[in-house]
Scaffold this active site. Structure first.
Site, PDB file in Angstrom:
ATOM      1  N   LYS A 127     -13.243  -0.717   5.821  1.00  0.00           N
ATOM      2  CA  LYS A 127     -13.871  -1.536   4.776  1.00  0.00           C
ATOM      3  C   LYS A 127     -14.909  -2.482   5.340  1.00  0.00           C
ATOM      4  O   LYS A 127     -16.027  -2.557   4.841  1.00  0.00           O
ATOM      5  CB  LYS A 127     -12.865  -2.383   4.030  1.00  0.00           C
ATOM      6  CG  LYS A 127     -11.526  -1.831   3.563  1.00  0.00           C
ATOM      7  CD  LYS A 127     -11.303  -0.410   3.326  1.00  0.00           C
ATOM      8  CE  LYS A 127      -9.930  -0.132   2.801  1.00  0.00           C
ATOM      9  NZ  LYS A 127      -9.114   0.705   3.685  1.00  0.00           N
ATOM     10  N   ASP A 177      -0.664  -5.579   9.298  1.00  0.00           N
ATOM     11  CA  ASP A 177      -1.630  -4.553   8.923  1.00  0.00           C
ATOM     12  C   ASP A 177      -2.897  -5.312   8.526  1.00  0.00           C
ATOM     13  O   ASP A 177      -2.898  -6.036   7.523  1.00  0.00           O
ATOM     14  CB  ASP A 177      -1.098  -3.719   7.746  1.00  0.00           C
ATOM     15  CG  ASP A 177      -2.033  -2.572   7.392  1.00  0.00           C
ATOM     16  OD1 ASP A 177      -1.688  -1.784   6.487  1.00  0.00           O
ATOM     17  OD2 ASP A 177      -3.117  -2.444   8.017  1.00  0.00           O
ATOM     18  N   TRP A 212       0.845  -1.175   0.000  1.00  0.00           N
ATOM     19  CA  TRP A 212       0.000   0.000   0.000  1.00  0.00           C
ATOM     20  C   TRP A 212       0.890   1.237   0.000  1.00  0.00           C
ATOM     21  O   TRP A 212       1.803   1.354   0.820  1.00  0.00           O
ATOM     22  CB  TRP A 212      -0.876  -0.029   1.240  1.00  0.00           C
ATOM     23  CG  TRP A 212      -1.812   1.127   1.417  1.00  0.00           C
ATOM     24  CD1 TRP A 212      -2.661   1.655   0.499  1.00  0.00           C
ATOM     25  CD2 TRP A 212      -2.008   1.878   2.625  1.00  0.00           C
ATOM     26  NE1 TRP A 212      -3.379   2.689   1.045  1.00  0.00           N
ATOM     27  CE2 TRP A 212      -3.000   2.840   2.367  1.00  0.00           C
ATOM     28  CE3 TRP A 212      -1.452   1.829   3.907  1.00  0.00           C
ATOM     29  CZ2 TRP A 212      -3.453   3.749   3.311  1.00  0.00           C
ATOM     30  CZ3 TRP A 212      -1.898   2.726   4.849  1.00  0.00           C
ATOM     31  CH2 TRP A 212      -2.890   3.678   4.545  1.00  0.00           C
TER      32      TRP A 212
END
Lengths: 460, 427
Positions: free
Chosen positions: A305, A269, A188
């Site tokens: 999300k 993460d 990311w």
């Protein structure tokens, strides 16, 4: 900083001339004499223009435009595009089949509940909402996890994934100034920014193999082994962003082996728990494995999300320690880092999570909605794959799209090809070839397949 | 905080003891992590909550309480929430936050019809309340004026020191509070302004100084502004109490308006924690007035660049509440009324506290209680006296003698006065 001159348009010309000297000389003030008094009161009526003085030259003269964010900038560009067929496959935000943003039903219920309860808006403690912290660590590790029972987990509510990662980064910088972070290649985009701004040096370990469009497992193990002992190895818990390629359970064991061997610290993460397989527990497999092996682990979580709480900025940083004393101390230091960043975290999103997880009915409803969202994405993958397989007569194997997991797919398109997707087809994606399947509908799969095939074969 | 050597030794110890371990490792990476000291302000509330005494009083943290000592959610906020509950989606805000909220917020600081707003000269982003706004500015200052320092008043909100320190901007202090008069040490303040190197960065409390409640007069602000121009200093305003000081937001922005009139290019942190009671929602704004629109766009882009690796984009809920209220004239008027109500109650409590102390025959002067402004009263009590208040009377406040007047009620003001009198009467 440029030295500037004091010029007063209403002053007498002779006075003006003799004022052409550097600002800051104390004598300048005395030059005014009576005029000084006038300044104080006339300034107001004459307004800004007649007080054309040193301060009109800004200290921030030489500041240039920052480049647009490679991910969030995509949405901005998409919004500006007026073409009818445009498609936003940029940022990882879930969309319905109608390509509308989706507020989960459980979230609406929770918010209405909160409105009825009429909770106040007092400051949370620095570490965040207690009910949320309890819920989040139980969700991550399982409520009956010994680490929780033994009080070995330091949990601090953070500003979604980003904020939680940043807190951890600041902690690493302060307590492990000689250590560096290892991040996957690719990862990311914001991971690098976070470690840069936290002043933690980082380097990459191999991850994505473009030849197989799969995991370069040997490269990954080799690079982790080669890193200096005691490095912080950033791992994506599930649904790797941007590739969608996750290690298998066997591979996770081997990764844990080499991390243990090198005395590294695993740093997970976890931004997509529930979104990868559809099951919250299944998606926590990797984290739970490492914890069960007795390793000390950092884990950043996000509810952007999986609960659709994107803009509420809800997440947590967890540090699983070998003892409860260490956990207490670590927590106190995380708080000390948070205080001068934002004092205490926002309450609204945390309450939503706590209300949902804390109510068995709502929790079950959430699990169902989670499965529905993950299910839609799996369907879209299927459709996209079959469109590609059908339209591409060259026999290229597009099945990697089915093997990848989570919101994203790494198409294998390069930057120029990705640009073609945008410029010719008005398909917005990131330049690393990543598309967000969450922004794709079954109806648009054919169109997208055409665009991909065109870009892949006709552009180099 | 453990030193570098200590940490390396820690790791070396760990490594050498680690060899030969199979799967379980019993020693910890965090051996050298010491327990952090409790935050001096937020720690007070923790201690208060833990106390079971029936007469306990919390005049520690600056969170408004009604006359029953209860937290307050403003009516305008409840109404705004009713309108937005369950309806808005929660898509990421742009990195700069809610444009609508920022626009309304700038009007409060710069003026409803500010030419700077019309000319788009203000670089502004939504921030994580006042703390976040200050931190963004401190990081920005570090990045683009790396040789600069920040001048901070003595005393100030303790977190200011933490913020600029963690942003790695060196700090200096300037005189502010005059202990003998419990007022402003204006002469020393001006000396410090004059003696600072040209082009220094100063952090100023726009109104209702925290913790002292001592503000410069309008005349004094004009002189400070003038001297700032002579010295080409940069003024950064922390405005956490607009509306809360006098009850009138326009009046409370006076210092900022003076600086703007005088042509300063200021920076400003604004917070809705107190004046809209949105504490836990973390809503605020950072603005920097630039030379022109082009520069404002560039500066804003850089502020976003700093925010992205900190939290990506700011929380939406509180921002929605603010913009709903401020863009609706009826709700906005309701808000103005409610803010005035809160400010008035506090002013009333100041009067009561002073009256009580004087009626008890206190040998000490207490005019400052009513002269000081805003949420806080700098009582002048010593840390030892404060400790006695806490240990003997279960009254919780910060050890610098700061009383949060918002926590004072008609129900507890008598008890508070008596206790203060008891611990100070012999001094």
């Amino acid at each position: 900083m440029a030295s500037t001159m004091l010029s007063l348009s209403f002053a007498a010309p002779s006075l003006h001339q003799s004022q052409k000297r550097e600002v800051g000389c104390v004598e300048t003030a005395s030059l005014f004499g009576n005029k000084k008094v006038d300044l104080l009161f006339k300034g107001k009526s004459l307004g800004r223009t007649s007080m054309s003085v040193a301060v009109n030259v800004s200290r921030f003269e030489g500041i240039t435009m920052a480049p647009p964010d490679p991910i969030l900038g995509v949405s901005e560009a998409f919004r500006a595009d007026t073409n009818d067929t445009k498609l936003n496959l940029g940022v990882g935000a879930y969309r319905t089949e109608e390509l509308q943003p989706y507020v989960l039903n459980v979230v609406k219920k929770a918010e209405n509940l909160m409105l009825e309860k009429g909770d106040n808006k007092e400051y949370l403690p620095i570490e965040g909402l207690a009910a949320f912290n309890k819920a989040t660590v139980e969700l991550l590790l399982g409520a009956d996890n010994p680490a929780i029972q033994q009080g070995r987990v330091a949990t601090v509510q953070g500003l979604s994934g980003t904020g939680s990662l940043r807190l951890a980064g600041a902690f690493i910088h302060r307590y492990f100034p000689d250590s560096k972070a290892m991040i996957s290649s690719p990862t990311w985009g914001n991971h690098k920014n976070i470690f840069n701004d936290a002043r933690v040096p980082w380097s990459e370990y191999r991850y994505y193999d473009p030849r197989t469009v799969g995991l370069d497992f040997d490269g990954m193990i080799s690079d982790i082994k080669a890193a200096p002992d005691g490095s912080f190895v950033v791992l994506h818990g599930c649904a790797h962003n941007p590739t969608g390629i996750d290690p298998t359970p066997e591979q996770w064991e081997k990764i844990a082996d080499v991390i243990e061997e090198k005395k590294h610290i695993p740093f997970f993460d976890v931004a997509y728990q529930g979104f990868a397989s559809g099951s919250l527990d299944e998606d926590a497999y990797s984290v739970r494995l490492f914890v069960s092996r007795g390793l000390e682990v950092l884990v950043a979580q996000s509810y952007s999300k999986n609960l659709g709480l994107y803009a509420e900025r809800v997440g947590a940083i967890n540090v699983i320690c070998s003892g409860s004393d260490a956990a207490a101390r670590v927590k106190s230091q995380l708080k000390r880092l948070a205080r001068p960043m934002y004092s205490n975290p926002p309450v609204h999103g945390a309450r939503i999570v706590a209300n949902i997880v804390g109510d068995p009915t709502l929790f079950n409803e959430w699990k169902e909605e989670m499965e529905m969202m993950a299910g839609r994405i799996k369907n879209v993958r299927q459709k996209l794959h079959s469109c590609l397989a059908e339209k591409d007569k060259s026999g290229k194997d597009w099945s990697f799209i089915l093997k990848q997991i989570g919101m994203f797919s790494f198409t294998g398109l390069n930057k120029v090809q990705s640009d073609n997707m945008t410029n010719k087809w008005h398909v917005y994606m990131t330049k690393d070839g990543r598309i967000s399947l969450a922004g794709l509908s079954l109806a648009k799969c054919e169109f997208l397949a055409d665009a991909i095939i065109d870009s892949f074969y006709n552009v180099s | 905080m453990a030193s570098r050597t200590a940490i390396s030794c820690g790791i070396a110890r760990r490594l050498s003891s680690g060899y030969g371990f199979a799967t379980r490792s019993m020693s910890s990476w965090w051996t050298d992590v010491e327990p952090a000291a409790k935050d001096p302000i937020l720690g007070v509330t923790e201690a208060f909550l833990a106390d079971t005494h029936p007469d306990k009083v919390n005049v520690g943290v600056g969170a408004y309480r009604d006359d029953d000592g209860k937290p307050v959610v403003l009516e305008c906020v409840r109404e705004a929430e009713r309108r937005i509950a369950g309806s808005e989606n929660m898509e990421y805000l742009p990195m700069g936050g809610s444009v609508k909220m920022v626009d309304e917020t700038l009007k409060l600081a710069y003026g409803e019809n500010s030419e700077f707003i019309k000319e788009k000269r203000i670089a502004a982003v939504q921030a994580l309340s006042g703390t976040g706004a200050c931190r963004l500015f401190a990081e920005f200052q570090k990045r683009f004026q790396p040789d600069s320092q920040i001048y901070i008043p003595i005393p100030t909100w303790s977190n200011h020191h933490n913020i600029w320190r963690d942003a790695q901007v060196p700090q200096r202090t300037f005189h502010y509070y005059h202990a003998e008069t419990r007022g402003l040490d204006f002469a020393s303040l001006m000396d410090d302004v004059k003696n600072a190197p040209n082009g220094s960065f100063f952090m100023l409390h726009a109104c209702a100084h925290n913790p002292t409640g001592v503000d410069p007069t309008e005349e004094q602000w004009r002189e400070i502004s003038y001297q700032f121009k002579v010295k080409n200093h940069f003024a950064f305003f922390d405005m956490a109490y607009q509306g809360f000081a006098s009850g009138d937001p326009e009046r409370d922005a006076k210092a900022i308006r003076i600086f703007l009139e005088d042509g300063h290019l200021i920076g400003c942190a604004q917070s809705y924690a107190k004046n809209m009671g949105l504490y836990g929602q973390r809503v605020g704004c950072l603005s920097i007035l630039c030379e022109d629109e082009l520069q404002a766009v560039a500066v804003k882009s850089q502020l976003q660049q700093i925010a992205r690796p900190m939290y990506s984009n700011p929380p939406v809920h509180g921002a929605l509440v603010v913009s709903t209220i401020l863009s609706d004239p009826t709700l906005k008027n309701l808000w103005l009324k409610e803010v005035k109500g809160m400010a008035d109650r506090i002013i009333g409590m100041r009067t009561k506290l002073r009256e009580n102390l004087e009626n008890l025959g206190s040998p000490l002067p207490w005019e400052h209680v009513t002269k000081q402004i805003g949420m806080f009263c700098y009582s002048g009590m010593t840390p030892e006296q404060v400790d006695r208040l806490t240990n003997e009377y279960h009254i919780y406040m910060t050890r610098n003698g700061r009383i949060s007047m918002a926590g004072v009620t008609t129900g507890n003001v008598g008890y508070l006065a008596k206790a203060i009198h008891e611990v100070t009467k012999s001094s």
